[in-house]
Design an enzyme around this catalytic site. Structure first.
Site, PDB file in Angstrom:
ATOM      1  N   LYS A 198      -0.387   9.899   3.824  1.00  0.00           N
ATOM      2  CA  LYS A 198       0.638   9.815   2.783  1.00  0.00           C
ATOM      3  C   LYS A 198      -0.008   9.536   1.432  1.00  0.00           C
ATOM      4  O   LYS A 198      -0.451   8.423   1.161  1.00  0.00           O
ATOM      5  CB  LYS A 198       1.665   8.724   3.075  1.00  0.00           C
ATOM      6  CG  LYS A 198       2.888   8.917   2.153  1.00  0.00           C
ATOM      7  CD  LYS A 198       3.678   7.668   1.916  1.00  0.00           C
ATOM      8  CE  LYS A 198       3.120   6.761   0.861  1.00  0.00           C
ATOM      9  NZ  LYS A 198       3.126   7.311  -0.511  1.00  0.00           N
ATOM     10  N   GLU A 273      -8.071  -1.781   2.123  1.00  0.00           N
ATOM     11  CA  GLU A 273      -8.979  -1.854   0.967  1.00  0.00           C
ATOM     12  C   GLU A 273      -8.080  -2.164  -0.220  1.00  0.00           C
ATOM     13  O   GLU A 273      -7.299  -1.320  -0.643  1.00  0.00           O
ATOM     14  CB  GLU A 273      -9.740  -0.535   0.831  1.00  0.00           C
ATOM     15  CG  GLU A 273     -10.981  -0.646  -0.016  1.00  0.00           C
ATOM     16  CD  GLU A 273     -10.730  -0.214  -1.432  1.00  0.00           C
ATOM     17  OE1 GLU A 273     -10.526  -1.123  -2.278  1.00  0.00           O
ATOM     18  OE2 GLU A 273     -10.722   0.993  -1.701  1.00  0.00           O
ATOM     19  N   CYS A 307     -10.240  -0.468  -8.372  1.00  0.00           N
ATOM     20  CA  CYS A 307     -10.057  -1.772  -7.711  1.00  0.00           C
ATOM     21  C   CYS A 307     -11.277  -2.662  -7.901  1.00  0.00           C
ATOM     22  O   CYS A 307     -11.156  -3.880  -7.933  1.00  0.00           O
ATOM     23  CB  CYS A 307      -9.734  -1.582  -6.237  1.00  0.00           C
ATOM     24  SG  CYS A 307     -10.846  -0.462  -5.411  1.00  0.00           S
ATOM     25  N   GLU A 404      -5.031  -9.131 -11.105  1.00  0.00           N
ATOM     26  CA  GLU A 404      -5.554  -7.780 -11.299  1.00  0.00           C
ATOM     27  C   GLU A 404      -4.651  -7.031 -12.272  1.00  0.00           C
ATOM     28  O   GLU A 404      -3.468  -6.826 -12.009  1.00  0.00           O
ATOM     29  CB  GLU A 404      -5.596  -7.042  -9.962  1.00  0.00           C
ATOM     30  CG  GLU A 404      -6.193  -5.658 -10.080  1.00  0.00           C
ATOM     31  CD  GLU A 404      -6.375  -4.982  -8.733  1.00  0.00           C
ATOM     32  OE1 GLU A 404      -5.441  -5.028  -7.910  1.00  0.00           O
ATOM     33  OE2 GLU A 404      -7.448  -4.394  -8.510  1.00  0.00           O
TER      34      GLU A 404
HETATM   35  P1  ADP Z   1       0.299   0.369  -6.995  1.00  0.00           P
HETATM   36  O1  ADP Z   1       1.117  -0.908  -7.109  1.00  0.00           O
HETATM   37  O2  ADP Z   1      -0.966   0.296  -7.722  1.00  0.00           O
HETATM   38  O3  ADP Z   1       1.093   1.613  -7.216  1.00  0.00           O
HETATM   39  P2  ADP Z   1       0.650   0.279  -4.217  1.00  0.00           P
HETATM   40  O4  ADP Z   1      -0.097  -0.644  -3.354  1.00  0.00           O
HETATM   41  O5  ADP Z   1       2.075  -0.014  -4.526  1.00  0.00           O
HETATM   42  O6  ADP Z   1      -0.182   0.432  -5.515  1.00  0.00           O
HETATM   43  O7  ADP Z   1       0.604   1.746  -3.637  1.00  0.00           O
HETATM   44  C1  ADP Z   1      -0.439   2.297  -2.912  1.00  0.00           C
HETATM   45  C2  ADP Z   1       0.151   3.171  -1.828  1.00  0.00           C
HETATM   46  O8  ADP Z   1       0.976   2.372  -0.993  1.00  0.00           O
HETATM   47  C3  ADP Z   1       1.040   4.309  -2.316  1.00  0.00           C
HETATM   48  O9  ADP Z   1       0.810   5.448  -1.499  1.00  0.00           O
HETATM   49  C4  ADP Z   1       2.433   3.764  -2.086  1.00  0.00           C
HETATM   50  O10 ADP Z   1       3.400   4.762  -1.895  1.00  0.00           O
HETATM   51  C5  ADP Z   1       2.224   2.975  -0.818  1.00  0.00           C
HETATM   52  N1  ADP Z   1       3.226   1.928  -0.558  1.00  0.00           N
HETATM   53  C6  ADP Z   1       3.908   1.185  -1.458  1.00  0.00           C
HETATM   54  N2  ADP Z   1       4.738   0.336  -0.836  1.00  0.00           N
HETATM   55  C7  ADP Z   1       4.596   0.536   0.502  1.00  0.00           C
HETATM   56  C8  ADP Z   1       5.177  -0.039   1.675  1.00  0.00           C
HETATM   57  N3  ADP Z   1       6.095  -0.985   1.602  1.00  0.00           N
HETATM   58  N4  ADP Z   1       4.760   0.410   2.878  1.00  0.00           N
HETATM   59  C9  ADP Z   1       3.816   1.373   2.969  1.00  0.00           C
HETATM   60  N5  ADP Z   1       3.249   1.950   1.911  1.00  0.00           N
HETATM   61  C10 ADP Z   1       3.623   1.551   0.685  1.00  0.00           C
END
Ligand code: ADP
Length: 500
Positions: A198, A273, A307, A404
């Site tokens: 995804k 990560e 990161c 961060e």
């Molecule tokens: P950022 O805050 O920098 O956008 P995220 O950690 O929110 O980083 O996002 C990284 C990835 O995690 C993206 O592919 C996002 O769609 C996914 N993501 C965000 N929330 C969830 C969740 N609750 N469960 C699984 N994947 C998630």
């Protein structure tokens, strides 16, 4: 600057035509819901493409396809050599389509095309080439067990097998979209797993193009499925799915914790990560000009959306003013612009949300009493641009030093002695990376041992390679990406014991 001045995409134009679909079981399909979302060029705010919006139902379809491909499909019967050659061909096709992939990355993420080409695309190709070699080198061992409760003349032949886990879910972020897909897919495929990937909702395009290239490389139907969609729907379903054997995630620490909790349902394997707040340390005996250039690159590379960005700059007192002046003048000389313009050094942030986050921290830093030596403001033009920023006067309790930011913002702080410095450097719940600048090699190696971080750079910064394990101590994650070490994240070990 008017948006019309953006250099047109020479190579990525064809892929941007028409709506983008999900890759499930070797076919390009609409989302079961029929819904779509738009992906935007962060350098202009304009829509780039419409993408099928995968959600739980599509993830379920993709997991089914991946399960079938793992259990019954050709992937489980293919020889390691052939598997390795397919993985290698993915690297070849990335290299052949480097210009196109770099343009997609620049348009979707915002980064300068030179960065996309030189870092993202080059490292992604190399990752597949490196991992391809492992496909034929996975091996167990032979072991002679001593079993005290059996008669002394009992004899055994025992050995270990290393087997793929099965169906792997992979959730990746938007800062290096193609490269993060490579970090995840390369080892998963080399070890014989099947995958549901995804991509981040902000940047789905390069992973979808990679999906096409993987089919062209000979990856059988169902072995890799690419399902763009939102984290709370598609990502969450993948993390909790009862028929997924492992979830690999790169992203924020906050979401990493959600993923870890979601994975407990079937105790799937988890690697994470996550975020960082990495210290970059300049001693007064360093090559100070090199340290200034390295510290600037450590924070401003990729708009600071890295990161492992060196966002806490610790400088030994006697050199503090010189280093702050040097990095400030480096910040001022950065040409900020649309990533497709040839002279751009730094592009926009990826999204409105990220722009809001970074500008919030800039305001907060000022409120907490820190000074913006340079930068500190958004740039008034279409897209999500902020100025490269150098901050002084922040202390260890300030949010700008603890949290961060994920943007081009560095907080510089003076230090006096090594012990105090080591304590400050480790005063973080993150532990992803660090930098040390000194000509004293003993001091450098001693300090490298004391710093709690997965990567320590000495007299350099931001060096990544497929051979080098990468990952975090503390809340920067679980497990390592890349290198030989990543393979164990994708393999089970089975002991087989034969009574002779
Ligand atoms: P950022 O805050 O920098 O956008 P995220 O950690 O929110 O980083 O996002 C990284 C990835 O995690 C993206 O592919 C996002 O769609 C996914 N993501 C965000 N929330 C969830 C969740 N609750 N469960 C699984 N994947 C998630």
């Amino acid at each position: 600057m008017a948006t019309t001045s953006v250099t047109p995409a020479q190579h990525a134009g064809a892929f941007l035509q028409g709506p983008k679909k999900l890759l499930i079981d070797g076919e390009w399909v609409d989302a079961a819901s029929g819904r779509t979302f738009e992906t935007v060029d962060p350098g202009t705010g304009e829509v780039l493409a419409t993408v099928a919006e995968g959600d739980a139902e599509d993830i379920d379809r993709a997991v089914k396809a991946a399960r079938r491909a793992f259990e019954d499909g050709p992937w489980s019967r293919i020889s390691p050599s052939e598997r390795g050659r397919i993985v290698h061909r993915i690297g070849d096709l990335i290299a052949e389509h480097a210009e196109e992939l770099a343009e997609l990355e620049t348009l979707d993420n915002g980064k300068p095309k030179a960065v996309a080409l030189g870092a993202d695309v080059a490292l992604a190709a190399d990752l597949f080439w490196y991992m391809a070699g492992w496909a034929t080198k996975l091996k167990g061992g032979t072991i002679t067990p001593s079993v005290p409760y059996l008669p002394g003349d009992s004899e055994f032949h025992a050995y270990t097998l290393r087997e793929p886990l099965g169906v792997v879910g992979q959730v990746i972020p938007w800062n290096f979209p193609l490269l993060m897909a490579a970090w995840k897919l390369g080892p998963a495929l080399a070890t014989g797993n099947t995958v549901v990937l995804k991509p981040a909702e902000q940047t789905p395009l390069s992973a979808l193009r990679l999906g096409e290239l993987m089919l062209e490389a000979g990856v059988p139907a169902g072995v890799v499925n690419v399902v763009p969609g939102y984290g709370e729907t598609a990502g969450a379903r993948l993390a909790e799915h009862p028929d997924v054997d492992k979830i690999a995630f790169t992203g924020s620490t906050e979401v990493g914790k959600i993923i870890a909790r979601a994975a407990t349902g079937n105790l799937k394997r988890v690697t994470l990560e996550l975020g960082g707040k990495s210290p970059n340390i300049v001693f007064d005996d360093a090559d100070v000009d090199a340290a200034i250039a390295g510290a600037a690159q450590g924070i401003f590379f990729n708009q600071g959306e890295v990161c492992s960005a060196g966002s806490r700059l610790y400088v030994q007192e006697s050199q503090f003013d010189r280093v702050v002046e040097g990095i400030s003048s480096a910040a001022q000389s950065i040409k900020v612009g649309h990533g497709m313009e040839a002279d751009t050094d730094m592009g926009p942030l990826v999204s409105q949300e990220q722009f809001d986050r970074v500008t919030h921290f800039l305001r907060l830093g000022a409120e907490e009493g820190a000074q913006h030596v340079t930068g500190g403001q958004a740039i008034d033009r279409p897209g999500y641009f902020v100025q490269p920023t150098v901050i002084t006067g922040a202390d260890a309790q300030h949010a700008i030093v603890r949290e961060e930011v994920f943007g081009p913002v560095i907080a510089a702080m003076p230090f006096s002695d090594v012990d105090d410095l080591a304590r400050q450097a480790n005063d973080s719940h993150y532990g992803l990376a660090a930098g040390i600048w000194t000509r004293d090699i003993s001091k450098a190696h001693r300090l490298a041992k004391r710093i709690k971080a997965g990567t320590v750079h000495i007299n350099t910064y931001h060096v990544f390679g497929a051979e080098l394990p990468f990952g975090g101590y503390k809340q920067s994650g679980w497990g390592r990406e890349m290198g030989e070490e990543v393979l164990s994240n994708y393999l089970e070990t089975k002991s087989v014991i034969v009574g002779l």
